[in-house]
Design a protein around this motif. Sequence first.
Motif, short mmCIF file in Angstrom:
data_model
loop_
_atom_site.label_atom_id
_atom_site.label_comp_id
_atom_site.label_asym_id
_atom_site.label_seq_id
_atom_site.Cartn_x
_atom_site.Cartn_y
_atom_site.Cartn_z
N ALA A 380 0.83 -1.21 0.00
CA ALA A 380 0.00 0.00 0.00
C ALA A 380 0.86 1.25 0.00
CB ALA A 380 -0.93 -0.01 1.21
N ALA A 381 1.96 1.25 0.76
CA ALA A 381 2.84 2.41 0.80
C ALA A 381 3.47 2.66 -0.57
CB ALA A 381 3.92 2.20 1.86
N VAL A 382 3.95 1.61 -1.22
CA VAL A 382 4.56 1.76 -2.55
C VAL A 382 3.53 2.28 -3.55
CG1 VAL A 382 5.52 0.49 -4.50
CG2 VAL A 382 6.39 0.07 -2.19
N ALA A 383 2.31 1.73 -3.52
CA ALA A 383 1.27 2.17 -4.46
C ALA A 383 0.94 3.64 -4.26
CB ALA A 383 0.02 1.31 -4.28
N ASN A 384 0.88 4.09 -3.02
CA ASN A 384 0.57 5.50 -2.76
C ASN A 384 1.72 6.41 -3.14
OD1 ASN A 384 -2.18 5.87 -1.47
ND2 ASN A 384 -1.39 4.23 -0.19
N LYS A 393 2.29 17.48 -10.03
CA LYS A 393 1.86 18.81 -10.47
C LYS A 393 0.61 19.28 -9.73
CE LYS A 393 5.10 19.20 -13.57
NZ LYS A 393 6.22 20.16 -13.37
N GLN A 394 -0.08 18.33 -9.11
CA GLN A 394 -1.29 18.65 -8.34
C GLN A 394 -0.98 18.40 -6.86
OE1 GLN A 394 -3.28 15.79 -11.10
NE2 GLN A 394 -5.00 17.25 -10.91
N PHE A 395 -0.55 19.45 -6.17
CA PHE A 395 -0.02 19.30 -4.82
C PHE A 395 -1.00 18.64 -3.86
CE2 PHE A 395 3.03 23.12 -5.50
CZ PHE A 395 3.86 22.31 -6.25
N GLU A 396 -2.29 18.96 -3.99
CA GLU A 396 -3.27 18.40 -3.06
C GLU A 396 -3.36 16.88 -3.21
OE1 GLU A 396 -7.06 20.20 -3.18
OE2 GLU A 396 -6.34 22.22 -2.69
N LEU A 397 -3.41 16.40 -4.45
CA LEU A 397 -3.51 14.96 -4.69
C LEU A 397 -2.23 14.25 -4.24
CD1 LEU A 397 -5.20 14.85 -8.21
CD2 LEU A 397 -6.25 14.50 -5.97
N ALA A 398 -1.07 14.84 -4.54
CA ALA A 398 0.19 14.23 -4.15
C ALA A 398 0.32 14.18 -2.63
CB ALA A 398 1.35 14.99 -4.77
N ALA A 399 -0.08 15.25 -1.96
CA ALA A 399 0.00 15.29 -0.49
C ALA A 399 -0.91 14.23 0.13
CB ALA A 399 -0.36 16.68 0.02
N GLU A 400 -2.09 14.05 -0.44
CA GLU A 400 -3.01 13.04 0.08
C GLU A 400 -2.46 11.64 -0.11
OE1 GLU A 400 -6.30 11.10 1.74
OE2 GLU A 400 -5.50 13.15 1.92
N SER A 401 -1.83 11.39 -1.25
CA SER A 401 -1.23 10.07 -1.49
C SER A 401 -0.10 9.80 -0.50
CB SER A 401 -0.70 9.98 -2.93
OG SER A 401 -1.77 10.04 -3.86
#
Length: 433
Positions: A380-384, A393-401
């Motif tokens: 799960a950690a690797v997938a995220n 490029k999308q900081f919100e999505l990257a931060a959530e992952s």
Amino acid sequence: MRHDDTIMALSSGALPAGVAVIRLSGPKVRDALMAVSGPLPRPRLMALRHIGDAGQRLDQGLVVFFPGPASFTGEDCAELHVHGSRAGVKAILSALSGQGLRLAEAGEFTRRAFENGKLDLLTVEGLGDLLAADTERQRQQALARYDGALSLKVDQWRSVLLDLRAELEARLDFSDEGDVDAELPNSFLASLIGLRRSIADALAAVESGRVVREGIRVALAGAPNAGKSSLINALAKSDIAIVSDEAGTTRDVREVPLDIDGNLFVFLDLAGLRNTDSKAEAEGIRRAKQAMEGADIVLWLMAPDTQDATLPDNLTGKIIRVATKSDLTAATAPHDLQLSAVSGEGLDMLFATLARYAEDLIGGEPALVSHERDRMALSAAVANIDRAEATLKQFELAAESLREASASLERLIGRLDAERVLDRLFLQFCIGK
């Protein structure tokens, strides 16, 4: 399970014994210890004491006191090392019960250590593996986990994730501040890729770690009367399997664990493969084929006095062709090994071959990751992390992952959702641990 109680247990195993160790933990330890053995000894130093109840002497033994929080459970703890008499231990437990102590449940001492922050979930599992270790490899692997080697690695991963998340969240929360660059630093992607590689490397070792903990499964397969049961008896040096000239004697999967050069091998004695009208034998053959599919090694046995069966073509384990009954005649069919369960010829060569396979499979140091929980959390950690890299490029999505990746590691050490695994885990512990 109440955590404000004071608990006690016989921690040293079955009685009678030369020495019995009675373990105590909880808020009433000091008073109970003084009631049955007199003044408290100096912390962590053993003292010889008469042990009694209401003026009646019950035994004489060594008493040691561990004041909390510097103890295994984080609470006040004590141990009474007394003679291993059933009557004596029963009398001492009864006296302690009169002081308000109760018998501990399975794993309750370790659970208190976890809940008081003395152990995390990984070290708890390492302790459980250590208690169950039968081989030297298992002991090494379990002790490394119990000593916190994997916990330290997870903390390092979490620290890198925290730094990466901070970089992203700073650009989300303080984008209008002049001292926060709109672009991520050049080192960000390199750190993210390095973190993924480190976790993926650990994940790749899960299978070798599992093999150490659960054993290398070796299926003894072939036609009826190929010598499977004779070989299992020779390996175990015991008549544990029925040997008969009658075909189809073995109807079920028999497991025999053996320690070979410090590695656990689980040998599977299987039904002979052939066509049959017997429903019972047919079920045994079905189970045999199923066991072969899940085996790490298949020893395909061929005897000179039996017609060879057809080797299934859907096997994933290593196949070693073994010519048996070499005491009767030399093998003519292609084979990797030749042996005789009767004379013992070739058994040393078989053991050496299996030991080499274990070395190739496991490598040098046993892997720290060995549980299914490890695999799920690290996957799960690797997938995220992969999702974070794809959405940089999308900081919100990257931060959530990255937050989800952190949560996966938190679950691994027991900081999140621990209750889902605690009850099952601690029930595997013995009373008094």
